[in-house]
Design a protein around this motif. Structure first.
Motif, PDB file in Angstrom:
ATOM      1  N   PRO A  58      -7.651  -9.633   4.325  1.00 49.58           N
ATOM      2  CA  PRO A  58      -7.640  -9.243   2.912  1.00 49.58           C
ATOM      3  C   PRO A  58      -7.513  -7.731   2.709  1.00 49.58           C
ATOM      4  CG  PRO A  58      -9.458 -10.749   3.333  1.00 49.58           C
ATOM      5  CD  PRO A  58      -8.877 -10.373   4.651  1.00 49.58           C
ATOM      6  N   LEU A  59      -8.188  -6.958   3.565  1.00 42.99           N
ATOM      7  CA  LEU A  59      -8.099  -5.506   3.441  1.00 42.99           C
ATOM      8  C   LEU A  59      -6.683  -5.020   3.726  1.00 42.99           C
ATOM      9  CD1 LEU A  59      -9.787  -2.966   2.911  1.00 42.99           C
ATOM     10  CD2 LEU A  59     -10.063  -2.789   5.375  1.00 42.99           C
ATOM     11  N   SER A  60      -6.035  -5.604   4.715  1.00 41.72           N
ATOM     12  CA  SER A  60      -4.660  -5.240   5.028  1.00 41.72           C
ATOM     13  C   SER A  60      -3.714  -5.608   3.887  1.00 41.72           C
ATOM     14  CB  SER A  60      -4.221  -5.924   6.317  1.00 41.72           C
ATOM     15  OG  SER A  60      -2.904  -5.570   6.642  1.00 41.72           O
ATOM     16  N   ALA A  61      -3.956  -6.748   3.249  1.00 40.19           N
ATOM     17  CA  ALA A  61      -3.129  -7.124   2.098  1.00 40.19           C
ATOM     18  C   ALA A  61      -3.306  -6.124   0.951  1.00 40.19           C
ATOM     19  CB  ALA A  61      -3.487  -8.529   1.640  1.00 40.19           C
ATOM     20  N   LEU A  62      -4.538  -5.694   0.713  1.00 41.01           N
ATOM     21  CA  LEU A  62      -4.776  -4.676  -0.329  1.00 41.01           C
ATOM     22  C   LEU A  62      -4.100  -3.353   0.017  1.00 41.01           C
ATOM     23  CD1 LEU A  62      -8.540  -5.264  -1.186  1.00 41.01           C
ATOM     24  CD2 LEU A  62      -6.571  -5.671  -2.659  1.00 41.01           C
ATOM     25  N   GLU A  67       0.368   0.404  -0.753  1.00 40.67           N
ATOM     26  CA  GLU A  67       1.511   1.110  -0.170  1.00 40.67           C
ATOM     27  C   GLU A  67       2.790   0.821  -0.951  1.00 40.67           C
ATOM     28  OE1 GLU A  67       4.262   1.016   3.862  1.00 40.67           O
ATOM     29  OE2 GLU A  67       2.604  -0.394   3.623  1.00 40.67           O
ATOM     30  N   ARG A  68       3.004  -0.434  -1.291  1.00 46.43           N
ATOM     31  CA  ARG A  68       4.206  -0.791  -2.053  1.00 46.43           C
ATOM     32  C   ARG A  68       4.205  -0.179  -3.442  1.00 46.43           C
ATOM     33  NH1 ARG A  68       4.900  -7.197  -0.644  1.00 46.43           N
ATOM     34  NH2 ARG A  68       5.514  -6.903   1.522  1.00 46.43           N
ATOM     35  N   ARG A  69       3.020   0.008  -4.003  1.00 48.39           N
ATOM     36  CA  ARG A  69       2.935   0.544  -5.361  1.00 48.39           C
ATOM     37  C   ARG A  69       3.066   2.059  -5.388  1.00 48.39           C
ATOM     38  NH1 ARG A  69      -1.696  -0.744  -9.827  1.00 48.39           N
ATOM     39  NH2 ARG A  69      -0.643   0.347 -11.503  1.00 48.39           N
ATOM     40  N   TRP A  70       2.364   2.755  -4.463  1.00 47.97           N
ATOM     41  CA  TRP A  70       2.309   4.218  -4.538  1.00 47.97           C
ATOM     42  C   TRP A  70       3.221   4.930  -3.548  1.00 47.97           C
ATOM     43  CZ3 TRP A  70      -3.336   2.775  -4.651  1.00 47.97           C
ATOM     44  CH2 TRP A  70      -3.758   2.606  -5.977  1.00 47.97           C
ATOM     45  N   LEU A  71       3.633   4.270  -2.482  1.00 53.78           N
ATOM     46  CA  LEU A  71       4.507   4.905  -1.495  1.00 53.78           C
ATOM     47  C   LEU A  71       5.713   4.025  -1.171  1.00 53.78           C
ATOM     48  CD1 LEU A  71       1.797   6.097   1.065  1.00 53.78           C
ATOM     49  CD2 LEU A  71       3.043   7.544  -0.531  1.00 53.78           C
ATOM     50  N   PRO A  72       6.473   3.602  -2.181  1.00 54.10           N
ATOM     51  CA  PRO A  72       7.597   2.698  -1.881  1.00 54.10           C
ATOM     52  C   PRO A  72       8.711   3.426  -1.127  1.00 54.10           C
ATOM     53  CG  PRO A  72       7.640   3.319  -4.192  1.00 54.10           C
ATOM     54  CD  PRO A  72       6.400   3.932  -3.598  1.00 54.10           C
ATOM     55  N   SER A  77       4.943   6.243   5.152  1.00 50.92           N
ATOM     56  CA  SER A  77       4.012   5.261   4.597  1.00 50.92           C
ATOM     57  C   SER A  77       3.336   4.442   5.692  1.00 50.92           C
ATOM     58  CB  SER A  77       4.728   4.339   3.606  1.00 50.92           C
ATOM     59  OG  SER A  77       5.700   3.574   4.258  1.00 50.92           O
ATOM     60  N   TRP A  78       4.048   4.183   6.777  1.00 50.14           N
ATOM     61  CA  TRP A  78       3.454   3.437   7.885  1.00 50.14           C
ATOM     62  C   TRP A  78       2.332   4.233   8.542  1.00 50.14           C
ATOM     63  CZ3 TRP A  78       3.567   5.589  12.715  1.00 50.14           C
ATOM     64  CH2 TRP A  78       4.467   6.635  12.906  1.00 50.14           C
ATOM     65  N   LEU A  79       2.467   5.559   8.574  1.00 49.42           N
ATOM     66  CA  LEU A  79       1.429   6.407   9.161  1.00 49.42           C
ATOM     67  C   LEU A  79       0.176   6.430   8.290  1.00 49.42           C
ATOM     68  CD1 LEU A  79       0.694   8.375  11.442  1.00 49.42           C
ATOM     69  CD2 LEU A  79       1.668  10.195  10.056  1.00 49.42           C
ATOM     70  N   VAL A  80       0.375   6.533   6.985  1.00 45.17           N
ATOM     71  CA  VAL A  80      -0.766   6.536   6.059  1.00 45.17           C
ATOM     72  C   VAL A  80      -1.472   5.186   6.099  1.00 45.17           C
ATOM     73  CG1 VAL A  80      -1.402   6.693   3.612  1.00 45.17           C
ATOM     74  CG2 VAL A  80       0.277   8.283   4.563  1.00 45.17           C
ATOM     75  N   THR A  81      -0.717   4.109   6.033  1.00 40.70           N
ATOM     76  CA  THR A  81      -1.314   2.777   6.048  1.00 40.70           C
ATOM     77  C   THR A  81      -1.998   2.492   7.382  1.00 40.70           C
ATOM     78  OG1 THR A  81       0.465   2.066   4.589  1.00 40.70           O
ATOM     79  CG2 THR A  81      -0.853   0.349   5.581  1.00 40.70           C
ATOM     80  N   GLY A  82      -1.368   2.867   8.483  1.00 43.53           N
ATOM     81  CA  GLY A  82      -1.983   2.671   9.794  1.00 43.53           C
ATOM     82  C   GLY A  82      -3.272   3.464   9.948  1.00 43.53           C
ATOM     83  N   SER A  83      -3.286   4.695   9.445  1.00 48.72           N
ATOM     84  CA  SER A  83      -4.502   5.511   9.506  1.00 48.72           C
ATOM     85  C   SER A  83      -5.618   4.897   8.666  1.00 48.72           C
ATOM     86  CB  SER A  83      -4.217   6.932   9.022  1.00 48.72           C
ATOM     87  OG  SER A  83      -3.258   7.545   9.833  1.00 48.72           O
ATOM     88  N   LEU A  84      -5.276   4.360   7.507  1.00 43.29           N
ATOM     89  CA  LEU A  84      -6.289   3.700   6.676  1.00 43.29           C
ATOM     90  C   LEU A  84      -6.811   2.425   7.342  1.00 43.29           C
ATOM     91  CD1 LEU A  84      -4.828   4.219   3.101  1.00 43.29           C
ATOM     92  CD2 LEU A  84      -6.890   5.237   4.066  1.00 43.29           C
ATOM     93  N   HIS A  85      -5.933   1.697   8.039  1.00 50.63           N
ATOM     94  CA  HIS A  85      -6.383   0.526   8.784  1.00 50.63           C
ATOM     95  C   HIS A  85      -7.425   0.935   9.834  1.00 50.63           C
ATOM     96  CE1 HIS A  85      -3.078  -1.879   7.139  1.00 50.63           C
ATOM     97  NE2 HIS A  85      -3.665  -2.943   7.669  1.00 50.63           N
ATOM     98  N   VAL A  86      -7.120   1.993  10.580  1.00 48.54           N
ATOM     99  CA  VAL A  86      -8.048   2.446  11.623  1.00 48.54           C
ATOM    100  C   VAL A  86      -9.350   2.953  11.003  1.00 48.54           C
ATOM    101  CG1 VAL A  86      -8.382   4.136  13.468  1.00 48.54           C
ATOM    102  CG2 VAL A  86      -6.214   2.923  13.270  1.00 48.54           C
TER     103      VAL A  86
END
Length: 153
Positions: A58-62, A67-72, A77-86
């Motif tokens: 669920p957290l990854s889906a959020l 990411e799709r909304r603010w960094l399309p 974007s993959w770096l920001v999302t990956g860092s937030l996952h970690v």
């Protein structure tokens, strides 16, 4: 997207079970290698499976929706999302006051994000039969390990 997240959680949980149960593959001595290994597998899976399915997916889906909304289409974007996952994976240890669970959560987040990106990249181009085979591979490897331990003990 939900199926992809669940599939990434499935592969991540199996990876964590293999990764953290591997040191106990030979058993603890005394001729009980299979029961010792199965005990460790169940203990690790008791934390890894619910953590992957009910926290990571669920957290990854959020995070992907954000990411799709603010960094399309942004190049990093993959770096920001990956860092937030970690970062959120490392936060798993705070409720339990445990650095081990933080390390486990960070490791799981890296593995989960890698599987999620791989499935998103290759999933649409893979035949359904090949997807079924790939999904069965972790269970087949586990069956082979258990049979080998049973035969050895």
């Amino acid at each position: 997207m939900f199926f992809r997240k669940c599939l990434a959680a499935y592969f991540t949980a199996w990876t964590l079970v293999y990764l953290f149960s591997f040191p106990f593959l030979g058993g603890m001595g005394g001729g009980h290698a299979l029961s010792d290994y199965m005990t460790w597998v169940l203990l690790i899976a008791a934390y890894a499976v619910p953590g992957c399915l009910f926290y990571a997916a669920p957290l990854s889906a959020l995070l992907e929706s954000a990411e799709r909304r603010w960094l399309p289409g942004h190049p990093v974007s993959w770096l920001v999302t990956g860092s937030l996952h970690v970062l959120f994976g490392l936060l798993c240890g705070f409720p339990l006051q445990s650095s081990f669970f933080s390390i486990l959560g960070g490791t799981a987040a890296v593995v989960y994000y890698g599987f999620d990106r791989l499935i998103a990249w290759r999933g649409p181009h893979t035949a359904k039969r090949a997807r079924a085979v790939w999904a069965a591979v972790p269970m087949a490897v586990f069956g082979i390990l258990v049979l080998a331990l049973y035969a050895a003990s």
